[in-house]
Design a protein around this motif. Structure first.
Motif, mmCIF file in Angstrom:
data_model
loop_
_atom_site.group_PDB
_atom_site.id
_atom_site.type_symbol
_atom_site.label_atom_id
_atom_site.label_comp_id
_atom_site.label_asym_id
_atom_site.label_seq_id
_atom_site.Cartn_x
_atom_site.Cartn_y
_atom_site.Cartn_z
ATOM 1 N N ALA A 149 21.579 31.861 54.472
ATOM 2 C CA ALA A 149 20.503 32.717 53.443
ATOM 3 C C ALA A 149 19.053 32.796 54.058
ATOM 4 C CB ALA A 149 19.897 31.265 52.413
ATOM 5 N N PRO A 150 18.980 34.182 53.834
ATOM 6 C CA PRO A 150 18.273 35.621 54.759
ATOM 7 C C PRO A 150 16.571 36.187 53.289
ATOM 8 C CG PRO A 150 19.573 37.174 52.688
ATOM 9 C CD PRO A 150 19.918 35.462 52.666
ATOM 10 N N THR A 151 16.355 35.324 52.566
ATOM 11 C CA THR A 151 15.619 35.411 51.804
ATOM 12 C C THR A 151 15.445 34.852 50.421
ATOM 13 O OG1 THR A 151 16.672 36.545 50.501
ATOM 14 C CG2 THR A 151 15.673 37.589 51.561
ATOM 15 N N GLU A 152 14.612 33.683 50.330
ATOM 16 C CA GLU A 152 14.668 32.748 49.207
ATOM 17 C C GLU A 152 15.269 32.871 48.092
ATOM 18 O OE1 GLU A 152 12.347 29.532 50.861
ATOM 19 O OE2 GLU A 152 11.895 30.792 52.302
ATOM 20 N N THR A 153 15.417 33.231 47.594
ATOM 21 C CA THR A 153 16.258 34.040 46.927
ATOM 22 C C THR A 153 17.698 34.746 47.059
ATOM 23 O OG1 THR A 153 14.756 33.837 44.489
ATOM 24 C CG2 THR A 153 16.957 34.694 44.279
ATOM 25 N N PHE A 154 18.840 34.394 46.866
ATOM 26 C CA PHE A 154 19.728 34.874 46.966
ATOM 27 C C PHE A 154 20.885 34.615 46.383
ATOM 28 C CE2 PHE A 154 20.031 30.880 48.757
ATOM 29 C CZ PHE A 154 21.523 30.252 48.971
ATOM 30 N N TYR A 155 21.665 35.538 46.838
ATOM 31 C CA TYR A 155 23.470 35.739 45.594
ATOM 32 C C TYR A 155 24.527 35.448 46.766
ATOM 33 C CZ TYR A 155 19.461 37.800 43.383
ATOM 34 O OH TYR A 155 18.234 38.241 42.375
ATOM 35 N N LEU A 156 25.373 34.562 45.336
ATOM 36 C CA LEU A 156 26.760 34.146 46.785
ATOM 37 C C LEU A 156 27.854 35.033 46.016
ATOM 38 C CD1 LEU A 156 26.155 30.273 48.519
ATOM 39 C CD2 LEU A 156 26.708 32.335 49.338
ATOM 40 N N GLY A 157 29.065 35.401 45.713
ATOM 41 C CA GLY A 157 29.998 35.204 44.897
ATOM 42 C C GLY A 157 30.928 36.092 45.498
ATOM 43 N N VAL A 158 31.715 36.908 44.687
ATOM 44 C CA VAL A 158 33.033 37.846 45.077
ATOM 45 C C VAL A 158 33.009 39.011 45.217
ATOM 46 C CG1 VAL A 158 34.792 34.827 44.770
ATOM 47 C CG2 VAL A 158 34.140 36.817 42.928
ATOM 48 N N GLN A 159 34.246 39.181 45.518
ATOM 49 C CA GLN A 159 34.805 40.861 44.956
ATOM 50 C C GLN A 159 35.935 40.926 45.549
ATOM 51 O OE1 GLN A 159 35.980 42.617 47.920
ATOM 52 N NE2 GLN A 159 36.072 44.242 46.689
ATOM 53 N N TRP A 160 36.901 42.139 44.927
ATOM 54 C CA TRP A 160 38.015 41.330 44.732
ATOM 55 C C TRP A 160 38.434 43.433 44.054
ATOM 56 C CZ3 TRP A 160 36.526 38.944 40.430
ATOM 57 C CH2 TRP A 160 36.898 39.230 39.500
ATOM 58 N N ASN A 161 39.756 43.396 44.145
ATOM 59 C CA ASN A 161 40.091 45.268 44.063
ATOM 60 C C ASN A 161 41.093 44.311 42.811
ATOM 61 O OD1 ASN A 161 41.351 47.123 43.427
ATOM 62 N ND2 ASN A 161 42.328 47.307 45.447
ATOM 63 N N PRO A 162 40.950 44.702 41.533
ATOM 64 C CA PRO A 162 41.606 44.712 40.119
ATOM 65 C C PRO A 162 42.521 45.198 39.949
ATOM 66 C CG PRO A 162 39.270 44.186 39.915
ATOM 67 C CD PRO A 162 39.613 45.207 41.462
ATOM 68 N N SER A 163 42.301 46.670 40.846
ATOM 69 C CA SER A 163 43.295 47.237 40.702
ATOM 70 C C SER A 163 45.134 46.943 41.342
ATOM 71 C CB SER A 163 43.502 48.685 40.616
ATOM 72 O OG SER A 163 43.377 49.235 42.374
ATOM 73 N N GLU A 164 44.836 45.628 42.130
ATOM 74 C CA GLU A 164 46.341 45.350 42.602
ATOM 75 C C GLU A 164 45.880 44.179 42.173
ATOM 76 O OE1 GLU A 164 44.995 45.641 46.638
ATOM 77 O OE2 GLU A 164 45.366 47.588 46.830
ATOM 78 N N ASP A 165 45.170 43.596 41.620
ATOM 79 C CA ASP A 165 45.236 41.751 41.466
ATOM 80 C C ASP A 165 44.281 41.743 39.937
ATOM 81 O OD1 ASP A 165 46.310 40.853 43.909
ATOM 82 O OD2 ASP A 165 44.446 41.038 44.359
ATOM 83 N N GLY A 166 44.956 42.039 39.406
ATOM 84 C CA GLY A 166 44.576 42.258 38.077
ATOM 85 C C GLY A 166 44.976 40.657 37.415
ATOM 86 N N PHE A 167 43.718 40.773 35.967
ATOM 87 C CA PHE A 167 43.499 40.157 35.113
ATOM 88 C C PHE A 167 43.710 38.737 35.958
ATOM 89 C CE2 PHE A 167 45.832 43.420 33.315
ATOM 90 C CZ PHE A 167 45.589 43.509 31.855
ATOM 91 N N PHE A 168 42.762 38.293 37.103
ATOM 92 C CA PHE A 168 42.231 37.407 37.710
ATOM 93 C C PHE A 168 40.812 36.760 36.756
ATOM 94 C CE2 PHE A 168 45.420 38.183 39.738
ATOM 95 C CZ PHE A 168 46.000 36.378 39.963
ATOM 96 N N PHE A 169 39.681 35.868 36.881
ATOM 97 C CA PHE A 169 38.896 35.534 36.134
ATOM 98 C C PHE A 169 37.862 34.888 37.087
ATOM 99 C CE2 PHE A 169 41.674 36.973 33.331
ATOM 100 C CZ PHE A 169 41.085 38.355 32.536
#
Length: 255
Positions: A149-169
């Motif tokens: 954690a680099p700051t008191e508030t920080f963010y976690l999440g995901v990145q993907w390529n929907p043009s290759e892996d579509g209709f995932f949520f």
């Protein structure tokens, strides 16, 4: 909820998983019916959990997007240390392909929103992703990666390529009793992050929390200070000034 939960381990510095993507703008699947409980497995239940364990909808992308990202806000004070150990993401899908390649990412806070680039990223592959209305947590071991954690508030999440892996949520909790947690999204066609709480897109109207969870390791890991843009300018200016003074003194000594 499908009973399959897959835990991923680091392989030479990376967590390796398979691929799938979504694209374009925000696209929620045509969900209907009651909440679904996300069951058992490696789901970071002993860590920081913002959701109530049920999914009512999901956030994805239209298939024209090649880089789609969703992150959720976290506070360092909620964890037992600043070093993350495990990131758990709940996934669901609406098409036959059941394998998605994605990256779990950590972002510092920049003026109340995620920074443009991640502090840390690990690529993984999730297989046997359940079909909505079921969902499944996928646990990514980041203990050997630089997820700090680099700051008191920080963010976690995901990145993907929907043009290759579509209709995932990414699974989303819309239960009335769940406290609202800010989430952010961006794709390859956007210049800045947007908050789900400020968006005019109706898919975010009932937002409470994305089903993104995390655990931290035991121990003390202090925040590493950074200079920021202005700090770097000041540092460069100071170095240049010292260099000029040293050069002048050298010339005086030679004269």
């Amino acid at each position: 909820m499908a009973p399959n939960f897959i835990r991923f381990v680091l392989v030479p510095g990376l967590v390796i998983l398979a691929a799938n993507s979504f694209a374009g703008q925000n696209l929620a699947p045509p969900f209907a019916g009651d909440s679904v409980v996300v069951l058992g497995g490696q789901d970071c239940a002993d860590g920081v959990v913002k959701d109530d364990g049920t999914l009512e909808t999901g956030y994805g992308w239209v298939p024209s997007v090649v880089d789609g990202r969703y992150v959720q806000r976290f506070e360092a004070a909620d964890f037992r240390s600043r070093k993350m150990e495990e990131i758990c993401i709940c996934w669901t899908r609406t098409r036959p392909d059941d394998e998605v390649t994605f990256s779990v990412q950590l972002y510092r806070d920049r003026g109340g929103r995620p920074a443009r680039s991640p502090e840390a990223s690990v690529e993984v592959v999730a297989t046997l992703v359940p079909t909505f209305p079921d969902g499944g947590f996928y646990s990514v071991d980041v203990s050997d990666a630089d997820f700090h954690a680099p700051t008191e508030t920080f963010y976690l999440g995901v990145q993907w390529n929907p043009s290759e892996d579509g209709f995932f949520f990414v699974c989303v909790d819309q239960s009335d009793g769940t406290p609202v947690v800010d989430g952010w999204y961006i794709d390859d066609r956007a210049d800045e992050w947007s908050s789900v709480l400020e968006s005019s897109d109706p898919i975010f109207d009932e937002h409470r929390a994305m089903m993104i969870r995390a655990t931290a390791v035991e121990g003390y890991f202090p925040m590493v200070p950074t200079l920021g843009t202005w700090g770097l300018f000041i540092l460069i200016g100071a170095i240049c000034a010292v260099g000029v003074l040293a050069l002048r003194r050298g010339r005086r000594a030679d004269s």
